[in-house]
Scaffold this motif. Structure first.
Motif, PDB file in Angstrom:
ATOM      1  N   ILE A  22       0.853  -1.196   0.000  1.00 51.19           N
ATOM      2  CA  ILE A  22       0.000   0.000   0.000  1.00 51.19           C
ATOM      3  C   ILE A  22       0.886   1.241   0.000  1.00 51.19           C
ATOM      4  O   ILE A  22       0.675   2.194  -0.754  1.00 51.19           O
ATOM      5  N   LYS A  28       4.365   5.903  -5.118  1.00 53.52           N
ATOM      6  CA  LYS A  28       4.508   5.979  -6.575  1.00 53.52           C
ATOM      7  C   LYS A  28       3.454   6.942  -7.143  1.00 53.52           C
ATOM      8  O   LYS A  28       3.758   7.788  -7.972  1.00 53.52           O
ATOM      9  N   ASN A  29       2.218   6.823  -6.654  1.00 56.11           N
ATOM     10  CA  ASN A  29       1.104   7.548  -7.283  1.00 56.11           C
ATOM     11  C   ASN A  29       0.862   8.948  -6.733  1.00 56.11           C
ATOM     12  O   ASN A  29       0.509   9.858  -7.481  1.00 56.11           O
ATOM     13  N   ASN A  30       0.994   9.123  -5.411  1.00 60.52           N
ATOM     14  CA  ASN A  30       0.561  10.383  -4.821  1.00 60.52           C
ATOM     15  C   ASN A  30       1.333  11.615  -5.298  1.00 60.52           C
ATOM     16  O   ASN A  30       0.713  12.658  -5.553  1.00 60.52           O
ATOM     17  N   LEU A  39      -0.461   7.770   6.656  1.00 57.36           N
ATOM     18  CA  LEU A  39      -1.285   6.577   6.858  1.00 57.36           C
ATOM     19  C   LEU A  39      -0.855   5.950   8.173  1.00 57.36           C
ATOM     20  O   LEU A  39       0.327   5.676   8.378  1.00 57.36           O
ATOM     21  N   PHE A  46      -7.075   1.513  10.061  1.00 56.27           N
ATOM     22  CA  PHE A  46      -6.273   2.507   9.356  1.00 56.27           C
ATOM     23  C   PHE A  46      -6.837   3.885   9.658  1.00 56.27           C
ATOM     24  O   PHE A  46      -8.052   4.047   9.831  1.00 56.27           O
ATOM     25  N   GLN A  48      -6.135   7.593   7.672  1.00 56.46           N
ATOM     26  CA  GLN A  48      -5.336   8.239   6.636  1.00 56.46           C
ATOM     27  C   GLN A  48      -5.772   9.687   6.462  1.00 56.46           C
ATOM     28  O   GLN A  48      -6.961   9.998   6.500  1.00 56.46           O
ATOM     29  N   LEU A  50      -5.418  12.649   3.676  1.00 59.53           N
ATOM     30  CA  LEU A  50      -5.046  12.941   2.283  1.00 59.53           C
ATOM     31  C   LEU A  50      -5.234  14.427   2.076  1.00 59.53           C
ATOM     32  O   LEU A  50      -6.307  14.973   2.380  1.00 59.53           O
ATOM     33  N   LEU A  60      -9.030   9.879  -5.527  1.00 59.92           N
ATOM     34  CA  LEU A  60      -8.232   8.862  -4.838  1.00 59.92           C
ATOM     35  C   LEU A  60      -9.077   8.179  -3.768  1.00 59.92           C
ATOM     36  O   LEU A  60      -9.070   6.950  -3.639  1.00 59.92           O
ATOM     37  N   ASP A  67     -10.853  -0.903  -2.382  1.00 63.96           N
ATOM     38  CA  ASP A  67      -9.710  -1.739  -2.014  1.00 63.96           C
ATOM     39  C   ASP A  67     -10.113  -2.701  -0.902  1.00 63.96           C
ATOM     40  O   ASP A  67     -10.530  -2.279   0.190  1.00 63.96           O
ATOM     41  N   ARG A  68      -9.993  -3.991  -1.183  1.00 66.11           N
ATOM     42  CA  ARG A  68     -10.466  -4.994  -0.213  1.00 66.11           C
ATOM     43  C   ARG A  68      -9.563  -5.128   0.995  1.00 66.11           C
ATOM     44  O   ARG A  68      -9.868  -5.875   1.922  1.00 66.11           O
ATOM     45  N   HIS A  70      -9.151  -3.041   3.101  1.00 59.84           N
ATOM     46  CA  HIS A  70      -9.840  -2.374   4.224  1.00 59.84           C
ATOM     47  C   HIS A  70     -11.331  -2.271   3.918  1.00 59.84           C
ATOM     48  O   HIS A  70     -11.760  -2.547   2.794  1.00 59.84           O
ATOM     49  N   MET A  91       3.669  10.005   1.403  1.00 59.79           N
ATOM     50  CA  MET A  91       2.770   9.193   2.232  1.00 59.79           C
ATOM     51  C   MET A  91       3.651   8.423   3.192  1.00 59.79           C
ATOM     52  O   MET A  91       4.450   7.588   2.788  1.00 59.79           O
TER      53      MET A  91
HETATM   54  P1  FAD Z   1       0.314  -0.883  -8.110  1.00 55.57           P
HETATM   55  O1  FAD Z   1       0.899   0.100  -7.147  1.00 55.57           O
HETATM   56  O2  FAD Z   1       1.121  -1.179  -9.348  1.00 55.57           O
HETATM   57  O3  FAD Z   1      -0.010  -2.233  -7.341  1.00 55.57           O
HETATM   58  C1  FAD Z   1       0.997  -2.870  -6.653  1.00 55.57           C
HETATM   59  C2  FAD Z   1       0.509  -4.186  -6.110  1.00 55.57           C
HETATM   60  O4  FAD Z   1      -0.463  -3.953  -5.074  1.00 55.57           O
HETATM   61  C3  FAD Z   1      -0.177  -5.056  -7.127  1.00 55.57           C
HETATM   62  O5  FAD Z   1       0.723  -5.924  -7.719  1.00 55.57           O
HETATM   63  C4  FAD Z   1      -1.179  -5.825  -6.294  1.00 55.57           C
HETATM   64  O6  FAD Z   1      -0.588  -7.004  -5.779  1.00 55.57           O
HETATM   65  C5  FAD Z   1      -1.448  -4.935  -5.126  1.00 55.57           C
HETATM   66  N1  FAD Z   1      -2.757  -4.289  -5.266  1.00 55.57           N
HETATM   67  C6  FAD Z   1      -3.067  -3.201  -6.006  1.00 55.57           C
HETATM   68  N2  FAD Z   1      -4.353  -2.866  -5.827  1.00 55.57           N
HETATM   69  C7  FAD Z   1      -4.853  -3.769  -4.938  1.00 55.57           C
HETATM   70  C8  FAD Z   1      -6.133  -3.942  -4.344  1.00 55.57           C
HETATM   71  N3  FAD Z   1      -7.149  -3.104  -4.610  1.00 55.57           N
HETATM   72  N4  FAD Z   1      -6.291  -4.971  -3.464  1.00 55.57           N
HETATM   73  C9  FAD Z   1      -5.271  -5.814  -3.180  1.00 55.57           C
HETATM   74  N5  FAD Z   1      -4.024  -5.695  -3.706  1.00 55.57           N
HETATM   75  C10 FAD Z   1      -3.833  -4.685  -4.576  1.00 55.57           C
HETATM   76  N6  FAD Z   1      -2.997   4.122  -3.226  1.00 55.57           N
HETATM   77  C11 FAD Z   1      -2.488   5.301  -3.609  1.00 55.57           C
HETATM   78  O7  FAD Z   1      -2.120   5.462  -4.785  1.00 55.57           O
HETATM   79  N7  FAD Z   1      -2.380   6.345  -2.704  1.00 55.57           N
HETATM   80  C12 FAD Z   1      -2.775   6.237  -1.411  1.00 55.57           C
HETATM   81  O8  FAD Z   1      -2.644   7.188  -0.636  1.00 55.57           O
HETATM   82  C13 FAD Z   1      -3.317   4.984  -0.989  1.00 55.57           C
HETATM   83  N8  FAD Z   1      -3.726   4.798   0.291  1.00 55.57           N
HETATM   84  C14 FAD Z   1      -4.278   3.597   0.656  1.00 55.57           C
HETATM   85  C15 FAD Z   1      -4.734   3.432   1.970  1.00 55.57           C
HETATM   86  C16 FAD Z   1      -5.325   2.228   2.354  1.00 55.57           C
HETATM   87  C17 FAD Z   1      -5.814   2.077   3.769  1.00 55.57           C
HETATM   88  C18 FAD Z   1      -5.438   1.159   1.421  1.00 55.57           C
HETATM   89  C19 FAD Z   1      -6.072  -0.132   1.841  1.00 55.57           C
HETATM   90  C20 FAD Z   1      -4.989   1.329   0.131  1.00 55.57           C
HETATM   91  C21 FAD Z   1      -4.402   2.529  -0.275  1.00 55.57           C
HETATM   92  N9  FAD Z   1      -3.927   2.712  -1.580  1.00 55.57           N
HETATM   93  C22 FAD Z   1      -3.405   3.935  -1.946  1.00 55.57           C
HETATM   94  C23 FAD Z   1      -3.943   1.617  -2.566  1.00 55.57           C
HETATM   95  C24 FAD Z   1      -5.044   1.774  -3.592  1.00 55.57           C
HETATM   96  O9  FAD Z   1      -6.277   1.279  -3.097  1.00 55.57           O
HETATM   97  C25 FAD Z   1      -4.690   0.993  -4.866  1.00 55.57           C
HETATM   98  O10 FAD Z   1      -4.428  -0.342  -4.549  1.00 55.57           O
HETATM   99  C26 FAD Z   1      -3.468   1.591  -5.517  1.00 55.57           C
HETATM  100  O11 FAD Z   1      -3.625   2.983  -5.698  1.00 55.57           O
HETATM  101  C27 FAD Z   1      -3.234   0.878  -6.859  1.00 55.57           C
HETATM  102  O12 FAD Z   1      -2.110   1.450  -7.416  1.00 55.57           O
HETATM  103  P2  FAD Z   1      -1.615   1.009  -8.828  1.00 55.57           P
HETATM  104  O13 FAD Z   1      -2.800   0.894  -9.753  1.00 55.57           O
HETATM  105  O14 FAD Z   1      -0.518   1.955  -9.227  1.00 55.57           O
HETATM  106  O15 FAD Z   1      -1.113  -0.448  -8.585  1.00 55.57           O
END
Ligand code: FAD
Length: 135
Positions: A22, A28-30, A39, A46, A48, A50, A60, A67-68, A70, A91
């Motif tokens: 996470i 990477k994204n923010n 976070l 959790f 967070q 933002l 976002l 996202d499963r 949470h 973050m």
């Molecule tokens: P990548 O970063 O390329 O994914 C990397 C790996 O993460 C994947 O290979 C996969 O295994 C895993 N993954 C990706 N999405 C999921 C998913 N939905 N469920 C399970 N595994 C997964 N993202 C942000 O960009 N900024 C945030 O501030 C942020 N805060 C978060 C806070 C919480 C409490 C949680 C639970 C998640 C947060 N995320 C955040 C993650 C967000 O929900 C996405 O998963 C993420 O943004 C996907 O990024 P990406 O498409 O670049 O995938």
């Protein structure tokens, strides 16, 4: 710019690797979308913060809802902000023990005081001060 703070329940059995993933995605994204924040993870919850451009933060947040890892996300505060509280944190993730999280959860008590934005902002400032002192 807006600041949004929410709490959610972490998926039962969430591993350290999953939390690391996470954080990696966030780092990477923010920065690309101009979002900073923090976070906090502890006691199966959790929290967070933002902060950034309104559209970016809201998009976002909606993405995070799916996202499963949470569930049961509850927005505690969302307000316009003139400046960032977490300008140095694209973050950061802080793991804290459940007891300490109880303390943080006191911010939830102020959820219904959204009208008194200043009261809440003051609580947040105290919280940020505490975080900066500890990390
Ligand atoms: P990548 O970063 O390329 O994914 C990397 C790996 O993460 C994947 O290979 C996969 O295994 C895993 N993954 C990706 N999405 C999921 C998913 N939905 N469920 C399970 N595994 C997964 N993202 C942000 O960009 N900024 C945030 O501030 C942020 N805060 C978060 C806070 C919480 C409490 C949680 C639970 C998640 C947060 N995320 C955040 C993650 C967000 O929900 C996405 O998963 C993420 O943004 C996907 O990024 P990406 O498409 O670049 O995938």
């Amino acid at each position: 710019m807006i600041r949004l703070l929410y709490f959610s329940n972490a998926m039962p059995g969430l591993s350290d690797d999953q939390v690391r993933n996470i954080l990696q995605s966030s780092r990477k994204n923010n920065p690309v979308i101009g979002v900073t924040g923090v976070l906090i993870y502890g006691g199966d919850m959790f929290m967070q913060v933002l902060e950034g451009p309104e559209q970016a933060v809201l998009r976002l947040y909606v993405k995070l809802l799916d996202d499963r890892r949470h569930s049961n996300s509850q927005i505690v505060q969302m307000s316009y902000a003139k400046e960032r509280m977490f300008q140095n944190w694209s973050m950061g993730v802080i793991k804290t023990n459940p007891l300490k999280f109880e303390h943080i959860k006191k911010l939830l008590d102020h959820r219904l005081e959204a009208v008194h934005a200043e009261v809440f902002a003051e609580k947040m400032r105290e919280f940020v001060k505490q975080l900066n002192a500890e990390h």
